[in-house]
Write a protein that holds these residues in place. Structure first.
Motif: not given
Length: 70
Positions: A55-60, A65-67
């Motif tokens: 919920r929290v860490t994965g999306p961050l 990584r994308e950035g």
């Protein structure tokens, strides 16, 4: 804090840089039991780590990584 059974707890102290500076030892049974009870309530209300990560860490981490890929 480190709680040892029902008879002792250590209140850990840290320096501003995060290095341990020592600990206070508490043996008052009423205090130890109150702290144990508080920790049990906090633990019971906590979220499973894998659910929290999803919920929290994965999306961050994905955003980070994308950035850095650009």
């Amino acid at each position: 804090m480190v709680i040892l059974g029902t008879f002792c707890l250590y209140e850990l102290r840290y320096k501003p840089d995060g290095i341990i500076a020592g600990a206070y030892r508490h043996t008052n049974r009423a205090l130890v039991e109150a702290c144990r009870s508080d920790f049990q309530q906090l633990y019971a209300s906590g979220e499973d780590f894998s659910a929290f990560h999803a919920r929290v860490t994965g999306p961050l981490l994905r955003v980070r990584r994308e950035g850095s890929a650009s």
